[in-house]
Write an enzyme that holds these catalytic residues in place. Structure first.
Site, short mmCIF file in Angstrom:
data_model
loop_
_atom_site.label_atom_id
_atom_site.label_comp_id
_atom_site.label_asym_id
_atom_site.label_seq_id
_atom_site.Cartn_x
_atom_site.Cartn_y
_atom_site.Cartn_z
N LYS A 116 0.81 -1.22 0.00
CA LYS A 116 0.00 0.00 0.00
C LYS A 116 0.84 1.27 0.00
O LYS A 116 0.41 2.29 -0.52
CB LYS A 116 -0.96 -0.01 1.19
CG LYS A 116 -2.05 -1.06 1.01
CD LYS A 116 -3.04 -1.07 2.14
CE LYS A 116 -3.97 -2.27 2.00
NZ LYS A 116 -4.79 -2.48 3.20
N GLU A 200 -3.31 7.15 7.80
CA GLU A 200 -4.09 7.86 6.79
C GLU A 200 -5.08 8.79 7.48
O GLU A 200 -5.64 8.44 8.51
CB GLU A 200 -4.88 6.81 6.00
CG GLU A 200 -5.16 7.19 4.59
CD GLU A 200 -5.68 5.97 3.84
OE1 GLU A 200 -4.92 5.40 3.05
OE2 GLU A 200 -6.83 5.59 4.07
N HIS A 235 -15.04 -2.43 8.45
CA HIS A 235 -14.32 -2.29 7.18
C HIS A 235 -14.45 -3.50 6.27
O HIS A 235 -13.67 -3.67 5.33
CB HIS A 235 -12.84 -1.96 7.41
CG HIS A 235 -12.68 -0.83 8.39
ND1 HIS A 235 -13.06 0.45 8.09
CD2 HIS A 235 -12.25 -0.82 9.67
CE1 HIS A 235 -12.84 1.21 9.15
NE2 HIS A 235 -12.37 0.46 10.13
N ARG A 292 -7.30 -8.42 -8.53
CA ARG A 292 -7.98 -9.72 -8.62
C ARG A 292 -9.45 -9.49 -8.93
O ARG A 292 -9.91 -8.36 -8.94
CB ARG A 292 -7.87 -10.45 -7.28
CG ARG A 292 -8.41 -9.58 -6.15
CD ARG A 292 -8.48 -10.30 -4.84
NE ARG A 292 -8.48 -9.39 -3.72
CZ ARG A 292 -9.54 -8.76 -3.22
NH1 ARG A 292 -10.72 -8.93 -3.77
NH2 ARG A 292 -9.44 -7.96 -2.19
#
Lengths: 491, 158
Positions: A116, A200, A235, A292
């Site tokens: 990430k 973040e 999440h 994917r």
């Protein structure tokens, strides 16, 4: 041309891939662990191959075991499904070296987007907006705390590797930060073998919008529109739909264009998803790219009319996107909503509910697609994700899709493990969901409203009448099972 | 002769009094009582029973499952349950099958209400077990790495 495809996965996604392969005349190989030896996906494949113990690390995550299965069965291509090895660079590399077609992007792309921190940097460079954060190398708690204070609370702690909400924590104050960090690192370490995290900025009342993209080996990249995945719990996506409701057409167009820009910048090949967070102000930011096929791909299939697994196969064979579309134009027709049926107890903190499925009946209705991985007698084990099935409702508009899906849920019967079926129905029936004005806080905000069970008395009355019919009316029951058998514990 | 069943659903218990001619259902807690409507259940090939309105019932391993109006209920028709809520507060049991990843207390430790005693993990999700009251740790029955089953006793408070 691909002749024989090995599916390095299990459950509903294995069955779903097998369906397309059968239609295309491609032979399928299922691989299975000890726990899955009697599973429907094993029996339905043309061939099956045992790859080890029940623990994922000894079977579905063990690259040498999968390679052995490929060799033994003579498969010429591998579909990794989602989860497990689908985003493991080493796996894509090993297949590339063995000259086996991998139904996914190039190993370098898997590698880049799987990290990430690096993927964010690549996107920033490509001019794709990213959320303010800290993605530095230091994993020192004191450094991370300082960075969190710089970004300003609330902040998110996220695992650098993997996805799916594991190792992700939201922190509102300085005091909570260090304990949350410790927990996130531990979860990330356990789930992915990589404890690194990044920080973040946390966006208030955000929507989660993602765009399905496809790239071919000639360098073309297109999008197949957006999916709204804002209904999430811890999440993890619970409800997904396409098109995104009440989305400003200008933002929609821009978000799809930016997704193509993101995928093009890295020469994307195959099926992928670019995930964005959309703020109340209309600004959106790149979250991550999944290299994917995703759990929620059926909603895109429903509204575009294309089979995405077929596209993956054909792209791996070198076909172009233009030839795949066969003169058909890209568009969204109607509306589709998907829900994920889990073996979990919504009234007991959603804890996984494990055990034998005593009865499984899924409806066969028009405008309802059911991708299920279980049948009566299947075992839900603690080794794997407890998702039992996906139900996808389709309609010419959102309201019709919603009603079709509710009808489908009402006729879905799973006895044994407790499932979230009532909870899913509660979400779909909620007035705010029906209006299409949702954000990622929806489930926290509306938690209580459907925990009250209204039909309790009726269920009890029916239960009672069932017992009456089995005992008083039918004396043969007593003979058949004996007074100590069926009713061994009558008071 | 009437037969009495006790049906448990979550924390609630209902009393079902089945007679030869009429039957009654009671919720002792809320004081309601109703006479039963009789339905005609059809046996299906898979062993379940159904009603024309889509209701499905199944009796298996001491449990009665019923699906009606899109909702699924699971009743336990076993005998009397044992522990009362007072002793239950002192028994910290695993809420699910899983793996102990943290044990934060040892015998003799004083604990405060809300304090995390242990962390259990299943399907990669962590679940913290907390003390329901201020107490002392009497016994500890597992350690990190242990695989535990649902309702297995992990910590005993006093």
């Amino acid at each position: 041309m691909i002749q024989k495809l090995l599916i390095a996965n299990r459950g509903e996604i294995s069955l779903r891939i097998q369906r397309t392969c059968k239609r295309l005349g491609i032979k399928t190989v299922a691989v299975y662990s000890d726990a899955d030896k009697d599973a429907p996906f094993v029996k339905n494949a043309d061939e099956s191959y045992h790859i080890g113990g029940s623990e994922p690390s000894k079977s579905y995550l063990a690259i040498p075991n999968i390679l052995k299965a490929i060799q033994a069965t003579g498969a010429d291509a591998v579909h990794p499904g989602y989860g497990f090895l689908s985003e493991k660079t080493e796996f894509a590399k090993a297949l590339s070296q063995a000259k086996i077609a991998f139904l996914g992007p190039r190993p370098e792309t898997v590698d880049l987007m799987g990290d990430k921190i690096r993927s964010r940097a690549a996107m920033e460079k490509a001019g794709v907006p990213v959320v303010p954060g800290y993605e530095g190398d230091s994993q020192e708690p004191s450094v991370l705390l300082k960075e969190a204070e710089r970004i300003g609370f609330p902040v998110m702690i996220k695992a650098s590797a993997g996805g799916g909400g594991k190792g992700m924590k939201r922190v509102f104050s300085k005091e909570e930060f260090l304990p949350s960090l410790e927990s996130a690192q531990r979860e990330a370490g356990n789930a992915f073998g990589d404890a690194r995290v990044f920080l973040e900025k946390y966006i208030i009342n955000p929507r989660h919008i993602e765009v399905q993209v496809f790239g071919d080996s000639s360098g073309n990249v297109i999008h197949l529109f957006e999916r709204e995945c804002s209904i999430q719990r811890r999440h993890q996506k619970v409800v997904e739909e396409s098109p995104a409701p009440n989305l400003d057409p200008k933002i929609k167009q821009k978000i799809c264009e930016v997704a193509v820009q993101a995928a093009s910048s890295i020469g994307y090949l195959g099926a992928g998803t670019v995930e964005f967070i959309l703020g109340e102000d209309g600004n959106f930011y790149f979250l991550e790219m999944n290299t994917r096929l995703q759990v929620e791909h059926p909603v895109t299939e429903a509204v575009t009319g294309f089979d995405l697994v077929e596209w993956q196969v054909r792209i791996a064979e070198g076909k172009t996107l233009t030839s795949l579309m066969g003169g058909k134009s890209l568009g969204q027709t109607g509306h589709a909503i998907e829900v994920r049926l889990y073996a979990e107890d919504p009234e007991n903190e959603f804890l996984p509910s494990i055990g034998r499925i005593e009865l499984a009946k899924f409806p066969d209705l028009q405008n309802l697609r059911v991708d299920s991985g279980v049948v009566t007698g299947s075992e839900v084990s603690l080794y794997y994700d407890p998702m039992l099935a996906k139900l996808i409702g389709y309609g010419k508009n959102r309201e019709e899709a919603r009603k079709n899906l509710i009808a489908g849920l009402e006729q879905t019967v799973v006895f044994g493990p407790i499932t979230n079926v009532n909870y899913l129905k509660g979400i779909l029936e909620h007035s705010e969901f029906a209006s299409g004005h949702t954000n990622t806080h929806f489930l926290e905000k509306h938690k209580i409203e459907w925990e009250e069970a209204g039909e309790e008395k009726e269920a009890l009355a029916k239960t009672a009448s069932f017992l009456v019919s089995r005992t008083v009316k039918s004396s043969s029951v007593w003979e058949a099972v004996g007074p100590k058998g069926l009713w061994g514990e009558i008071l | 002769m009437n037969r009495t069943f006790r049906l448990r659903w979550k924390e609630k218990e209902y009393v079902l009094d089945l007679g030869e001619t009429s039957s009654r259902l009671q919720d002792p807690e809320n004081g309601w009582e109703s006479l039963l409507t009789h339905y005609s259940w059809t046996r299906e090939e898979d062993g379940s029973y159904s009603l024309p309105d889509g209701s499905v019932a199944l009796l298996k391993s001491g449990k009665l499952y019923i699906h009606t109006k899109g909702k699924t209920f699971q009743f336990s028709i076993k005998g009397k349950e044992s522990s009362n809520s007072e002793t239950a507060q002192f028994e910290i049991k695993s809420p699910m099958p899983g793996k102990i990843i943290k044990m934060e207390v040892k015998p003799g430790d004083p604990v405060k209400k809300g304090q995390t005693l242990a962390v259990v993990e299943a399907m990669k999700m962590e679940h913290a077990l907390k003390a329901g009251l201020d107490a002392n740790v009497k016994e500890v029955h597992s350690q990190p790495g242990d695989i535990v089953s649902q309702d297995q006793l992990l910590v005993l408070l006093s």
